[in-house]
Every structure is written in C-alpha cells, then in structure tokens.
Design a protein around this motif. Structure first.
Motif, mmCIF file in Angstrom:
data_model
loop_
_atom_site.group_PDB
_atom_site.id
_atom_site.type_symbol
_atom_site.label_atom_id
_atom_site.label_comp_id
_atom_site.label_asym_id
_atom_site.label_seq_id
_atom_site.Cartn_x
_atom_site.Cartn_y
_atom_site.Cartn_z
ATOM 1 N N ASP A 4 139.810 22.463 78.992
ATOM 2 C CA ASP A 4 139.831 23.884 78.647
ATOM 3 C C ASP A 4 140.379 24.764 79.780
ATOM 4 O O ASP A 4 140.616 25.963 79.560
ATOM 5 N N LEU A 5 140.583 24.204 80.942
ATOM 6 C CA LEU A 5 140.793 25.030 82.131
ATOM 7 C C LEU A 5 142.251 25.104 82.584
ATOM 8 O O LEU A 5 143.033 24.166 82.424
ATOM 9 N N GLU A 6 142.572 26.267 83.130
ATOM 10 C CA GLU A 6 143.857 26.502 83.792
ATOM 11 C C GLU A 6 143.575 27.279 85.065
ATOM 12 O O GLU A 6 142.491 27.840 85.254
ATOM 13 N N SER A 7 144.552 27.304 85.975
ATOM 14 C CA SER A 7 144.424 28.130 87.183
ATOM 15 C C SER A 7 145.566 29.129 87.194
ATOM 16 O O SER A 7 146.709 28.800 86.895
ATOM 17 N N LYS A 8 145.205 30.385 87.546
ATOM 18 C CA LYS A 8 146.186 31.468 87.504
ATOM 19 C C LYS A 8 146.073 32.333 88.764
ATOM 20 O O LYS A 8 144.994 32.507 89.313
ATOM 21 N N LYS A 9 147.194 32.867 89.171
ATOM 22 C CA LYS A 9 147.200 33.835 90.281
ATOM 23 C C LYS A 9 146.835 35.213 89.749
ATOM 24 O O LYS A 9 147.153 35.532 88.596
ATOM 25 N N PRO A 10 146.201 36.045 90.623
ATOM 26 C CA PRO A 10 145.874 35.779 92.023
ATOM 27 C C PRO A 10 144.437 35.305 92.196
ATOM 28 O O PRO A 10 143.652 35.269 91.246
ATOM 29 N N LYS A 11 144.112 34.986 93.416
ATOM 30 C CA LYS A 11 142.745 34.641 93.782
ATOM 31 C C LYS A 11 141.849 35.876 93.621
ATOM 32 O O LYS A 11 142.287 37.003 93.785
ATOM 33 N N GLY A 12 140.590 35.655 93.264
ATOM 34 C CA GLY A 12 139.622 36.749 93.241
ATOM 35 C C GLY A 12 139.409 37.392 91.890
ATOM 36 O O GLY A 12 138.545 38.267 91.747
ATOM 37 N N ALA A 33 139.694 28.351 91.758
ATOM 38 C CA ALA A 33 140.151 27.098 91.165
ATOM 39 C C ALA A 33 139.600 25.897 91.919
ATOM 40 O O ALA A 33 139.462 24.807 91.352
ATOM 41 N N ALA A 34 139.270 26.090 93.185
ATOM 42 C CA ALA A 34 138.700 24.997 93.974
ATOM 43 C C ALA A 34 137.331 24.573 93.457
ATOM 44 O O ALA A 34 136.889 23.450 93.712
ATOM 45 N N ASP A 35 136.661 25.475 92.699
ATOM 46 C CA ASP A 35 135.297 25.215 92.241
ATOM 47 C C ASP A 35 135.242 24.795 90.779
ATOM 48 O O ASP A 35 134.207 24.960 90.106
ATOM 49 N N PHE A 36 136.342 24.247 90.241
ATOM 50 C CA PHE A 36 136.398 23.960 88.808
ATOM 51 C C PHE A 36 135.297 23.000 88.348
ATOM 52 O O PHE A 36 134.799 23.095 87.226
ATOM 53 N N GLU A 37 134.907 22.058 89.224
ATOM 54 C CA GLU A 37 133.903 21.077 88.806
ATOM 55 C C GLU A 37 132.559 21.733 88.505
ATOM 56 O O GLU A 37 131.759 21.194 87.717
ATOM 57 N N LYS A 38 132.301 22.901 89.108
ATOM 58 C CA LYS A 38 131.014 23.565 88.931
ATOM 59 C C LYS A 38 130.864 24.219 87.553
ATOM 60 O O LYS A 38 129.757 24.611 87.174
ATOM 61 N N VAL A 39 131.975 24.398 86.831
ATOM 62 C CA VAL A 39 131.884 25.064 85.524
ATOM 63 C C VAL A 39 131.910 24.064 84.372
ATOM 64 O O VAL A 39 131.550 24.420 83.228
ATOM 65 N N ILE A 40 132.329 22.848 84.619
ATOM 66 C CA ILE A 40 132.388 21.849 83.548
ATOM 67 C C ILE A 40 130.972 21.520 83.086
ATOM 68 O O ILE A 40 130.079 21.276 83.893
ATOM 69 N N GLY A 41 130.783 21.564 81.764
ATOM 70 C CA GLY A 41 129.471 21.296 81.169
ATOM 71 C C GLY A 41 128.637 22.541 80.943
ATOM 72 O O GLY A 41 127.575 22.470 80.293
ATOM 73 N N ARG A 42 129.108 23.698 81.432
ATOM 74 C CA ARG A 42 128.366 24.955 81.210
ATOM 75 C C ARG A 42 128.901 25.636 79.957
ATOM 76 O O ARG A 42 130.038 25.406 79.526
ATOM 77 N N GLN A 43 128.021 26.506 79.358
ATOM 78 C CA GLN A 43 128.380 27.150 78.091
ATOM 79 C C GLN A 43 128.842 28.584 78.304
ATOM 80 O O GLN A 43 128.397 29.275 79.227
ATOM 81 N N LEU A 44 129.760 29.016 77.401
ATOM 82 C CA LEU A 44 130.243 30.387 77.429
ATOM 83 C C LEU A 44 129.189 31.327 76.863
ATOM 84 O O LEU A 44 128.549 31.024 75.849
ATOM 85 N N THR A 45 129.011 32.473 77.485
ATOM 86 C CA THR A 45 128.053 33.479 77.000
ATOM 87 C C THR A 45 128.715 34.473 76.062
ATOM 88 O O THR A 45 128.048 35.341 75.501
ATOM 89 N N SER A 70 145.421 35.293 99.352
ATOM 90 C CA SER A 70 144.939 36.043 98.185
ATOM 91 C C SER A 70 146.005 36.142 97.101
ATOM 92 O O SER A 70 145.697 36.322 95.918
ATOM 93 N N ILE A 71 147.284 36.016 97.511
ATOM 94 C CA ILE A 71 148.387 36.074 96.549
ATOM 95 C C ILE A 71 148.660 34.702 95.940
ATOM 96 O O ILE A 71 148.807 34.556 94.720
ATOM 97 N N PHE A 72 148.700 33.680 96.775
ATOM 98 C CA PHE A 72 149.141 32.365 96.319
ATOM 99 C C PHE A 72 148.020 31.501 95.751
ATOM 100 O O PHE A 72 148.278 30.649 94.901
ATOM 101 N N GLU A 73 146.786 31.705 96.219
ATOM 102 C CA GLU A 73 145.705 30.898 95.683
ATOM 103 C C GLU A 73 145.281 31.437 94.311
ATOM 104 O O GLU A 73 145.599 32.567 93.949
ATOM 105 N N LYS A 74 144.535 30.620 93.542
ATOM 106 C CA LYS A 74 144.348 30.914 92.121
ATOM 107 C C LYS A 74 142.887 30.969 91.696
ATOM 108 O O LYS A 74 141.994 30.445 92.366
ATOM 109 N N SER A 75 142.707 31.618 90.558
ATOM 110 C CA SER A 75 141.398 31.729 89.921
ATOM 111 C C SER A 75 141.395 30.899 88.643
ATOM 112 O O SER A 75 142.441 30.648 88.039
ATOM 113 N N LEU A 76 140.185 30.510 88.211
ATOM 114 C CA LEU A 76 140.070 29.758 86.958
ATOM 115 C C LEU A 76 140.318 30.649 85.751
ATOM 116 O O LEU A 76 139.932 31.826 85.730
#
Length: 335
Positions: A295-303, A308-320, A273-279
């Motif tokens: 457009d993407l970066e990964s930053k600590k902490p997880k949660g 960050a492992a799921d970055f491919e799922k957000v590519i092509g989606r629009q910001l609300t 939870s400390i070392f893994e990252k969020s988008l």
C-alpha cells in the motif's frame, strides 16, 4: 602536505641537441603552470666513453652512445642563456649532472636544485661533489633497493644535505603494474623527508594518483608530440596534457586540505528536507484498512508524513479514516 605539489617538467633530450628547440620548450612549459623545468647536462668526455652501450638503439645518426651525448651538448655560455631564459619566464632551473665537471658548470650557471638520476644514486663521488654546493637535491630511486637507498640517505644525512626522494620505475613507458605507488608511503615512513613521484607512464592519471597518495613532488617528461624522435618521447606527456595535469593536481591538493567529517552532516539539513521523503499511499483505502507494504509509496518532501525510513512501523496498523491515492500518511491517520 599544505604546500601545493612541486611540479617539474622534464625536457631531458627532447631538444635533440637543438638550442632553438630547447628554448621553445622553455616558453611552452612556462604556460602550463608547473613551477620548474628540468634538463640533463651531458658532457660526453667527462661522463662517458665509446664503450657505453645504447639503452635503446633509437638513433639514426649516432654510431655510439658517446656520439649521442656529444650531440646533446651545449656550451657553458649557451647553458647560461638557458638559465637566464628560465628566470625570465619564472621557471626554477633544475638539472641533472652526470659528471663532476657538470656540477662545476651548474654552479657557475646558478642551478636551483640538483636532480640525481637513478643511475647515479650510489655514485658517491658525484654525490660528494653535489653536497659541497649546499644546494637542495632530489633523488630518483628507480634502480635502487631500500638497502642501496639507506646507504645514500646515510651519506647525505652525514653531509647535512637537504634532499628528497622520488619513487620511480626505470621503464619507458612504465606500465600500471610497474608504477609502485605503494612505495610513496613506504618512503615517507622510512625516511621522514619530502617524497615525490617520477613518472614515465605518459598518462595524466598516474601523476594524479601519486599526488592523491601523498606525493609532494611530481616529475614527468614533456614533449611537443609523442611521435617525435628521441628515447623519451613515448614516455612523455604533451604540453596540453601537462596543463590538464597541473589543474587536476591542484584540485586534488585542495581536496586533501579539506577533509570531510561524515559524522557531521548539518550542512545538508536544507537539502535533506528537499530530497528525503515522507510516506504516502499508492491507492484509495477505506477506514479500518490494515496497511501492508504493497500500500505504501514515498514522496517528496520530507516532513509531510511519517518518514519513509520508518515504513516498517506502519505495516499492520489500521487507518482511522478514509485516505485517497497519493495522500501523505501521518501518525494521526493510524490506530
């Protein structure tokens, strides 16, 4: 292998025929942490003759190999004193006999274990004498083929002897391509008895590797300094190296007692939870922007955002909504 590897410091002829130097080796070896100290009992008249050639013509004072063995001798009473000294400092007294007479002496002295050198593995006269004592036997296999070892193992089994075998290469010093570390497993599988490694490489790494590969006994020559006179000095560990080897071998043994199961990493949940990252976003972006990889970066902490492992799922989606540089990116930010 639940018990710690049995470590044997071999003195051989490092004492150069000096009783005082031999006793100084006993005191020094006792401080290294090994369990046993090993000697060779040479009784020139019983084991040799003037016709025996030198393995290495190193001696400046002995005209023949027989003369050298003669100079390496101690009296029976001196050997009793050597054994007593080993007892006093807590070292098992192990010795290689090279004659039946030496076995008689060692029985009178009270040897802990008999070591059979590579050149004696098929000396069934000597082996018969040793088996009659009922003491444990350690065989060095340096000059023996499997066919020869099979004969010796069959002989010892017929005598109901307790014995072990050491993988050994009779070369001083042994080079890496000569170690034969693969033979440790082969000996274990072939004979189903305790197997060890007899080392002449003058390197700590060799013994460490042997233990990691399953050696239960480790024998190696020791010397005060590798520049000392004698046939084995160049193939020996120093006393300081021996201390380091003992510590390393014990660490490796402990590690082998605690296998890691990679299918279960629950113990790392907090650290993950400390070392893994969020988008996160690496720039200011307006509502309606279609996300790209750039457009993407990964930053600590997880949660704190989408993994960050799921970055491919957000590519092509629009910001609300409008997002600022370095904001975490969550599911409710996306359409």
């Amino acid at each position: 292998m639940n018990r710690k590897p049995y470590l044997i410091a071999e003195i051989a002829q490092a004492h150069e025929g000096s009783l005082g130097i031999l006793h100084s080796y006993i005191d020094a070896v006792a401080k290294t942490g090994v369990q046993a100290i090993k000697f060779q009992m040479h009784l020139a008249e019983a084991e040799s003759s003037i016709h025996e050639p030198f393995r290495v013509q190193f001696s400046k004072e002995d005209a023949t190999r027989f003369d050298y063995w003669k100079r390496m001798e101690f009296t029976l009473d001196q050997w009793k004193g050597i054994k007593q000294h080993c007892d006093e400092v807590g070292l098992d007294f192990i010795c290689s006999p090279f004659s039946n007479l030496a076995v008689d002496w060692l029985e009178e002295i009270g040897v802990h274990t008999y070591k059979v050198g590579s050149g004696e593995v098929n000396n069934f006269l000597l082996l018969e004498k040793i088996t009659q004592t009922g003491k444990p036997i350690i065989l060095s296999s340096g000059m023996s083929s499997f066919a020869e070892l099979d004969q010796t193992v069959a002989f010892l089994n017929s005598k109901k002897s307790q014995f072990s075998i050491l993988q050994c290469t009779t070369a001083y010093p042994t080079q890496p391509e000569q170690y034969g570390l693969n033979v440790i497993a082969e000996l274990k599988q072939r004979y189903n008895i305790p197997i060890g490694f007899s080392d002449h490489s003058a390197k700590m790494a060799t013994g460490i590797a042997a233990v990691a590969l399953g050696a239960e006994i480790l024998e190696f020559h020791v010397v005060f300094h590798r520049t000392m006179f004698g046939p084995d000095a160049i193939a020996s560990l120093t006393l300081e190296e021996t201390k380091q080897l003992v510590e390393a071998v014990h660490d490796i043994h402990s590690a082998l007692q605690y296998p890691i199961h990679k299918n279960n990493n629950a113990a790392f949940n907090e650290l993950k939870s400390i070392f893994e990252k969020s988008l996160a976003l690496n720039k200011n972006l307006p509502q309606g922007h279609t996300l790209t990889f750039a457009d993407l970066e990964s930053k600590k902490p997880k949660g704190y955002g989408i993994s960050a492992a799921d970055f491919e799922k957000v590519i092509g989606r629009q910001l609300t909504k409008d997002k600022s540089q370095w904001d975490f990116l969550n599911e409710d930010d996306l359409s």
